[in-house]
Design an enzyme around this catalytic site. Sequence first.
Site, PDB file in Angstrom:
ATOM      1  N   PHE A  55       8.237   1.172   1.129  1.00  0.00           N
ATOM      2  CA  PHE A  55       7.206   1.147   0.083  1.00  0.00           C
ATOM      3  C   PHE A  55       7.861   1.433  -1.257  1.00  0.00           C
ATOM      4  O   PHE A  55       8.802   2.237  -1.349  1.00  0.00           O
ATOM      5  CB  PHE A  55       6.127   2.195   0.348  1.00  0.00           C
ATOM      6  N   GLU A  56       7.328   0.806  -2.330  1.00  0.00           N
ATOM      7  CA  GLU A  56       7.957   0.957  -3.634  1.00  0.00           C
ATOM      8  C   GLU A  56       7.891   2.394  -4.152  1.00  0.00           C
ATOM      9  O   GLU A  56       8.636   2.760  -5.061  1.00  0.00           O
ATOM     10  CB  GLU A  56       7.336  -0.004  -4.648  1.00  0.00           C
ATOM     11  N   GLY A  57       7.036   3.207  -3.573  1.00  0.00           N
ATOM     12  CA  GLY A  57       6.999   4.612  -3.966  1.00  0.00           C
ATOM     13  C   GLY A  57       8.221   5.384  -3.503  1.00  0.00           C
ATOM     14  O   GLY A  57       8.402   6.555  -3.885  1.00  0.00           O
ATOM     15  N   GLY A  58       9.056   4.779  -2.643  1.00  0.00           N
ATOM     16  CA  GLY A  58      10.295   5.417  -2.212  1.00  0.00           C
ATOM     17  C   GLY A  58      10.326   5.777  -0.738  1.00  0.00           C
ATOM     18  O   GLY A  58      11.262   6.435  -0.285  1.00  0.00           O
TER      19      GLY A  58
END
Length: 259
Positions: A55-58
């Site tokens: 996920f782009e949140g890490g």
Amino acid sequence: MTTQSQSTYTTTELLSVMCARAMSDGQIIFAGVGVPLLGATVAQQMHAPALTILFEGGIIGPYIRPGRLPSSTNEMRTAEKANMLLSPTDVLALLQRGYVDIGFIGGAQIDRFANVNSSFIGPFSAPKTRLPGTGGGNDIASLSDTIIIMPHTKQRFVEQVDFITSPGYCGGGTSRRDSGLIAGGVKSVITNLCTFECNAPENLLTVTALNPGVTRQDVLDNMGFVPEFADDLAENTPPTGEELGILRRLDPDRIYIGK
């Protein structure tokens, strides 16, 4: 979408299954919530147990618990039993280093070269509608193979997008590579009516498979331009009972898959 299709599965279920079938075991994929996450989870349970979700949140390698689907990539249900929690910058750097096999994006408009607009509708100086913008979409589209998921309407499939937020094949031919984008490209576009691919050398959107019950005319009636059709045009196989069962256990309240 035909009446018969609607009576057996929803549009979101169909899109999720099409996404799942596009993934392979051992791949690393960049997913958002909704259809890509549903598809990735179905793939893990059907044929790709070693599929890794980012996920782009890490967040890397989470476990998605049935009945606890996250509503955003920035909430902690996306981190359950995750392998790693990085910063957004670090996880996007994995794209730059070539570690990501497939990224999933959507948008408000797409054109014949698979360029996607998620920034604004109308002229740059006086837009009619402002949209969320890129998020990680440009990074994904510029650096990895990409699968685009779009509702199929004439307003979305346009001759030329108002703004290129996430590049597909730019002006077609070699223009993507000529622009400096030497990696990745659009692998397919999945809609509720059909599947497109962009084949060299022109890299134009080409319909390669129709969804069950959909005709060529259904596709043409929902396009802002006339697409190419593959000579060996196929028909996508409907979702199986096992695939639908996984989706319905994941989302027992049918918040995402619909009713």
